[in-house]
Design a protein around this motif. Structure first.
Motif, PDB file in Angstrom:
ATOM      1  N   PHE A 108     -11.893  -2.444   6.792  1.00 19.73           N
ATOM      2  CA  PHE A 108     -11.467  -3.822   7.114  1.00 19.73           C
ATOM      3  C   PHE A 108     -10.610  -4.458   6.034  1.00 19.73           C
ATOM      4  N   TYR A 109     -10.063  -3.643   5.122  1.00 21.54           N
ATOM      5  CA  TYR A 109      -9.208  -4.230   4.097  1.00 21.54           C
ATOM      6  C   TYR A 109      -7.763  -4.224   4.566  1.00 21.54           C
ATOM      7  N   ARG A 110      -7.184  -5.413   4.608  1.00 25.77           N
ATOM      8  CA  ARG A 110      -5.764  -5.510   4.965  1.00 25.77           C
ATOM      9  C   ARG A 110      -5.068  -6.288   3.863  1.00 25.77           C
ATOM     10  N   VAL A 111      -3.897  -5.817   3.456  1.00 29.13           N
ATOM     11  CA  VAL A 111      -3.231  -6.439   2.304  1.00 29.13           C
ATOM     12  C   VAL A 111      -2.875  -7.883   2.612  1.00 29.13           C
ATOM     13  N   ASP A 112      -2.165  -8.072   3.682  1.00 30.20           N
ATOM     14  CA  ASP A 112      -1.747  -9.429   4.035  1.00 30.20           C
ATOM     15  C   ASP A 112      -2.286  -9.697   5.426  1.00 30.20           C
ATOM     16  N   LYS A 113      -3.308 -10.545   5.462  1.00 23.52           N
ATOM     17  CA  LYS A 113      -4.016 -10.746   6.739  1.00 23.52           C
ATOM     18  C   LYS A 113      -3.063 -11.201   7.851  1.00 23.52           C
ATOM     19  N   SER A 114      -2.101 -12.122   7.492  1.00 25.43           N
ATOM     20  CA  SER A 114      -1.226 -12.638   8.542  1.00 25.43           C
ATOM     21  C   SER A 114      -0.294 -11.535   9.049  1.00 25.43           C
TER      22      SER A 114
ATOM     23  N   GLY B 277     -12.939  18.586   2.511  1.00 26.00           N
ATOM     24  CA  GLY B 277     -12.886  19.052   1.109  1.00 26.00           C
ATOM     25  C   GLY B 277     -11.561  18.714   0.461  1.00 26.00           C
ATOM     26  N   GLY B 278     -10.791  17.827   1.074  1.00 28.71           N
ATOM     27  CA  GLY B 278      -9.489  17.435   0.505  1.00 28.71           C
ATOM     28  C   GLY B 278      -9.547  16.018  -0.005  1.00 28.71           C
ATOM     29  N   ARG B 279      -8.377  15.413  -0.177  1.00 26.24           N
ATOM     30  CA  ARG B 279      -8.346  14.020  -0.626  1.00 26.24           C
ATOM     31  C   ARG B 279      -7.030  13.369  -0.200  1.00 26.24           C
ATOM     32  N   ILE B 280      -6.995  12.054  -0.337  1.00 22.30           N
ATOM     33  CA  ILE B 280      -5.777  11.311   0.015  1.00 22.30           C
ATOM     34  C   ILE B 280      -5.404  10.419  -1.160  1.00 22.30           C
ATOM     35  N   GLU B 281      -4.120  10.368  -1.478  1.00 23.97           N
ATOM     36  CA  GLU B 281      -3.663   9.510  -2.586  1.00 23.97           C
ATOM     37  C   GLU B 281      -2.498   8.658  -2.092  1.00 23.97           C
ATOM     38  N   VAL B 282      -2.470   7.420  -2.572  1.00 25.23           N
ATOM     39  CA  VAL B 282      -1.370   6.542  -2.160  1.00 25.23           C
ATOM     40  C   VAL B 282      -0.665   6.003  -3.397  1.00 25.23           C
ATOM     41  N   ASP B 283       0.661   6.123  -3.392  1.00 24.45           N
ATOM     42  CA  ASP B 283       1.510   5.550  -4.447  1.00 24.45           C
ATOM     43  C   ASP B 283       2.410   4.544  -3.769  1.00 24.45           C
ATOM     44  N   SER B 284       2.550   3.385  -4.373  1.00 26.44           N
ATOM     45  CA  SER B 284       3.380   2.408  -3.665  1.00 26.44           C
ATOM     46  C   SER B 284       3.990   1.410  -4.625  1.00 26.44           C
ATOM     47  N   LYS B 285       5.163   0.909  -4.229  1.00 24.49           N
ATOM     48  CA  LYS B 285       5.827  -0.137  -5.021  1.00 24.49           C
ATOM     49  C   LYS B 285       6.329  -1.172  -4.035  1.00 24.49           C
ATOM     50  N   PRO B 286       5.937  -2.443  -4.205  1.00 26.55           N
ATOM     51  CA  PRO B 286       6.405  -3.444  -3.257  1.00 26.55           C
ATOM     52  C   PRO B 286       7.928  -3.490  -3.212  1.00 26.55           C
ATOM     53  N   GLY B 287       8.456  -3.515  -2.029  1.00 26.29           N
ATOM     54  CA  GLY B 287       9.915  -3.604  -1.849  1.00 26.29           C
ATOM     55  C   GLY B 287      10.609  -2.256  -1.956  1.00 26.29           C
TER      56      GLY B 287
ATOM     57  N   CYS C  63       4.195   6.129  -0.710  1.00 30.32           N
ATOM     58  CA  CYS C  63       4.109   7.583  -0.539  1.00 30.32           C
ATOM     59  C   CYS C  63       2.634   7.946  -0.412  1.00 30.32           C
ATOM     60  N   VAL C  64       2.274   8.521   0.732  1.00 32.44           N
ATOM     61  CA  VAL C  64       0.890   8.942   0.955  1.00 32.44           C
ATOM     62  C   VAL C  64       0.856  10.462   0.823  1.00 32.44           C
TER      63      VAL C  64
ATOM     64  N   GLY D 294       9.431   1.152   3.199  1.00 33.50           N
ATOM     65  CA  GLY D 294       9.059  -0.147   3.761  1.00 33.50           C
ATOM     66  C   GLY D 294       8.667  -1.172   2.713  1.00 33.50           C
ATOM     67  N   ILE D 295       7.781  -2.086   3.115  1.00 28.96           N
ATOM     68  CA  ILE D 295       7.487  -3.242   2.245  1.00 28.96           C
ATOM     69  C   ILE D 295       6.634  -2.888   1.038  1.00 28.96           C
ATOM     70  N   GLY D 296       5.905  -1.756   1.092  1.00 22.85           N
ATOM     71  CA  GLY D 296       5.083  -1.345  -0.055  1.00 22.85           C
ATOM     72  C   GLY D 296       3.797  -2.150  -0.178  1.00 22.85           C
ATOM     73  N   ILE D 297       2.986  -1.759  -1.159  1.00 17.11           N
ATOM     74  CA  ILE D 297       1.681  -2.409  -1.366  1.00 17.11           C
ATOM     75  C   ILE D 297       1.612  -2.877  -2.819  1.00 17.11           C
ATOM     76  N   PRO D 298       1.242  -4.140  -3.064  1.00 22.42           N
ATOM     77  CA  PRO D 298       1.154  -4.616  -4.459  1.00 22.42           C
ATOM     78  C   PRO D 298       0.130  -3.787  -5.252  1.00 22.42           C
ATOM     79  N   PRO D 299       0.410  -3.509  -6.551  1.00 24.16           N
ATOM     80  CA  PRO D 299      -0.464  -2.634  -7.344  1.00 24.16           C
ATOM     81  C   PRO D 299      -1.922  -3.106  -7.383  1.00 24.16           C
ATOM     82  N   ASP D 300      -2.145  -4.442  -7.417  1.00 20.66           N
ATOM     83  CA  ASP D 300      -3.529  -4.912  -7.515  1.00 20.66           C
ATOM     84  C   ASP D 300      -4.293  -4.759  -6.195  1.00 20.66           C
ATOM     85  N   GLU D 301      -3.585  -4.448  -5.113  1.00 17.94           N
ATOM     86  CA  GLU D 301      -4.259  -4.265  -3.821  1.00 17.94           C
ATOM     87  C   GLU D 301      -4.580  -2.782  -3.595  1.00 17.94           C
ATOM     88  N   LEU D 302      -3.817  -1.914  -4.291  1.00 14.04           N
ATOM     89  CA  LEU D 302      -3.951  -0.460  -4.050  1.00 14.04           C
ATOM     90  C   LEU D 302      -5.394   0.051  -4.105  1.00 14.04           C
TER      91      LEU D 302
END
Ligand code: ADP
Length: 417
Positions: A367-373, A396-406, A410-411, A352-360
Motif C-alpha cells: 500500500f505504499y504509493r509515492v504520490d497519493k494523488s 530465491g532471487g531478488r529485486i532492486e530499484v534504482d531511480s532518479k526523479p526526472g 531501472c528495475v 519516466g518521472i522517477g522516484i525520490p531517493p527518500d521514498e525508495l
C-alpha cells in the motif's frame, strides 16, 4: 581512536621521561667537561704530540683533531665528518662549540696552542643496551595497548550484536534475534530488544490477519452487489457503481494474492522456461502502449526454472509501472537481459518521472504509493512491487530499484541460475 590517542600520549610521556633523564644524567658532565678536555690537552704536551693523542684516544674512545699555527694532525683515519658538521655554540659553556653530523658528535675547544676537536667514538654513542631497552619498552607498550583494544572489543560484543540486530530489523527481518549471553546490563538490553521485535512482529501479524479476514469477508458482499447491479437500469449511476465495484474487487484480489504469495515458498509450480520466448509473449501487450517497450541486449537460449505464471505477474507489474509512470512521448522503456556469475538479471529501464531517493526504501511496502494523488490518477494501490518482491524471494532471487526523479527508473530482477 581512543586507543591510538592513548598510545601516542603514553609514548610521549615515556619519550619525555627518557629525554629528561638523559639531560639530568648529563648535568655533572657539563661542569667537568672543560676541565677534562684541558687535562687531555695538557697531557698531549706542547706542541701536542700525535703519538700521545693516539694512546689517549684509544683509552678514552675519542678521536682527536688538532690544528695549530705550524701543524695539524688527526687520530682518526677518516675525519671528514668534521668539515661537514653543523656547528653551534654551547649555552652551558661559551668556550666550547658543539658539532654534529649524521649522529656523530664533536666538541671544539680553542686553546692557546691551537684548535682541538674531539669526536666521540660512534660505538660509544650508539649505546646498544639502551636502544634494546627502548625497543623492548615500545613492544611491551604496543602489546598492552593491543590487549586493551581486544578486550574492549570483547566486552562490547553485545553492542555489535545489537547494532546488527537494529540493522536487520530495520531491513524488515523481524525474525532476527540478538544473542543473549552475558549477565550484565547489556544482557537486559538485548532481551528488551528481542521482546520489542517479537511485539512488533505480533502487531504486524495481527494487522495483516485483520486485513486478510476483512478482504476475505468482503468478497461475498461484492459478489452480491455485482449480481444486484445487473438488475439496475442502465445509466451513469450504474456505470460508476460498476467501476467502483471493479476497483474494490481488484484491490481485494491483490491483497489476497500478496498474502497467498507469502505462504507460497516451496509451493511454486516450477518448470523450465525459455526467458526470451516468455518475455516476447508478454511484450506483445505493451507494443501499442506509448511510449512502448523496446528490447535491448537479449541473449537467447537462457532457461529459467521458475513458476511461469508468477514470473509473468512480476514482468507485467514492472512493465506496467514503467509505462504508467512515463510520458507518452518519453523514450521507450528498455528491457535487457544480462548473464552474471550466479544470476540472470532482467533490467527494465524507463525514462519516466522517477522516484525520490527518500521514498525508495518504502516502495516495496504494501500500500505504499509515492504520490497519493498521482497514484489515484494512474490507478494501483501500492501492492504491485510488494507482490513482485515476494515472488522474486520465493524463487530465491531478488529485486532492486534504482531511480532518479526526472531521469527515470531501472528495475533489476535477479533470477538464480
Ligand atoms: P502501484 O500499484 O501504485 O503502481 P507499486 O507497488 O507497483 O504500486 O509501486 C509503488 C509506488 O512506486 C508507485 O505508486 C509509484 O509511485 C512508484 N513507482 C513504481 N514504479 C515506478 C516507476 N517505474 N517510475 C516511477 N515511480 C514508480
Amino acid at each position: 581512536m581512543v586507543i591510538i590517542l592513548t598510545g601516542i600520549c603514553v609514548n610521549l610521556v615515556v619519550g619525555g621521561f627518557f629525554w629528561h633523564y638523559r639531560s639530568a644524567a648529563g648535568r655533572p658532565l657539563h661542569k667537568n667537561i672543560l676541565q677534562y678536555l684541558n687535562y687531555i690537552i695538557a697531557d698531549l704536551g706542547n706542541p701536542p704530540r700525535l703519538e700521545r693523542a693516539r694512546t689517549l684516544g684509544r683509552q678514552a674512545s675519542l678521536q682527536i683533531y688538532y690544528e695549530g699555527a705550524d701543524m695539524s694532525w688527526t687520530t682518526a683515519e677518516n675525519f671528514s665528518d668534521v668539515y661537514k658538521a653543523h656547528w653551534r655554540d654551547w649555552s652551558k659553556n661559551p668556550l666550547i662549540r658543539l658539532g654534529r653530523y649524521h649522529g656523530h658528535h664533536f666538541l671544539e675547544l680553542s686553546h692557546d696552542s691551537g684548535r682541538f676537536i674531539f669526536g666521540l667514538d660512534k660505538s660509544l654513542e650508539l649505546d646498544p643496551e639502551r636502544r634494546r631497552l627502548v625497543i623492548v619498552l615500545l613492544t611491551l607498550l604496543t602489546l598492552i595497548l593491543a590487549g586493551a583494544f581486544l578486550s574492549i572489543r570483547w566486552i562490547l560484543r553485545p553492542v555489535r550484536w545489537l547494532h546488527e540486530g537494529v540493522r536487520e530489523v530495520g531491513r524488515g527481518n523481524l525474525k532476527h534475534r540478538v544473542p543473549v549471553k552475558r549477565s550484565d546490563e547489556l544482557r537486559a538490553l538485548a532481551e528488551a530488544f528481542n521482546d520489542m521485535t517479537d511485539r512488533i512482529r505480533d502487531m504486524l501479524h495481527t494487522k495483516e490477519q485483520l486485513m486478510l479476514d476483512v478482504s476475505h469477508e468482503l468478497r461475498s458482499p461484492i459478489t452480491r452487489m455485482k449480481v444486484a447491479l445487473e438488475f439496475l437500469p442502465e445509466g451513469q449511476t450504474k456505470d460508476s457503481l460498476k467501476s467502483d465495484i471493479a476497483e474494490m474487487e481488484a484491490m481485494i484480489n491483490d491483497i489476497l494474492e500478496t498474502a497467498r504469495m507469502h505462504h507460497l515458498h516451496g509451493n511454486l509450480k516450477r518448470q523450465l522456461i525459455n526467458l526470451a520466448d516468455h518475455l516476447k509473449e508478454i511484450l506483445v501487450d505493451y507494443a501499442k502502449q506509448p511510449p512502448g517497450v523496446q528490447a535491448g541486449e537479449f541473449p537467447t537460449g537462457i532457461e529459467l526454472d521458475v513458476d511461469p505464471e508468477q514470473v509473468k505477474t512480476v514482468f507485467q507489474n514492472i512493465l506496467t509501472n514503467a509505462v504508467k509512470f512515463s510520458d507518452p512521448d518519453d523514450k521507450p522503456v528498455m528491457i535487457s537481459v544480462i548473464k552474471q556469475a550466479n544470476f540472470t538479471v532482467v533490467r527494465i529501464l524507463d525514462h519516466g518521472i522517477g522516484i525520490p531517493p527518500d521514498e525508495l526504501p518504502f516502495i516495496f511496502e504494501p500500500f505504499y504509493r509515492v504520490d497519493k494523488s498521482r497514484s489515484k490518477r494512474t490507478g494501483g494501490y501500492g501492492l504491485g512491487l510488494s507482490l513482485c518482491k515476494t515472488i522474486m524471494e520465493a524463487h530465491g532471487g531478488r529485486i532492486e530499484v534504482d531511480s532518479k526523479p526526472g531521469v527515470g527508473t531501472c528495475v533489476s530482477l535477479f533470477f538464480p541460475q
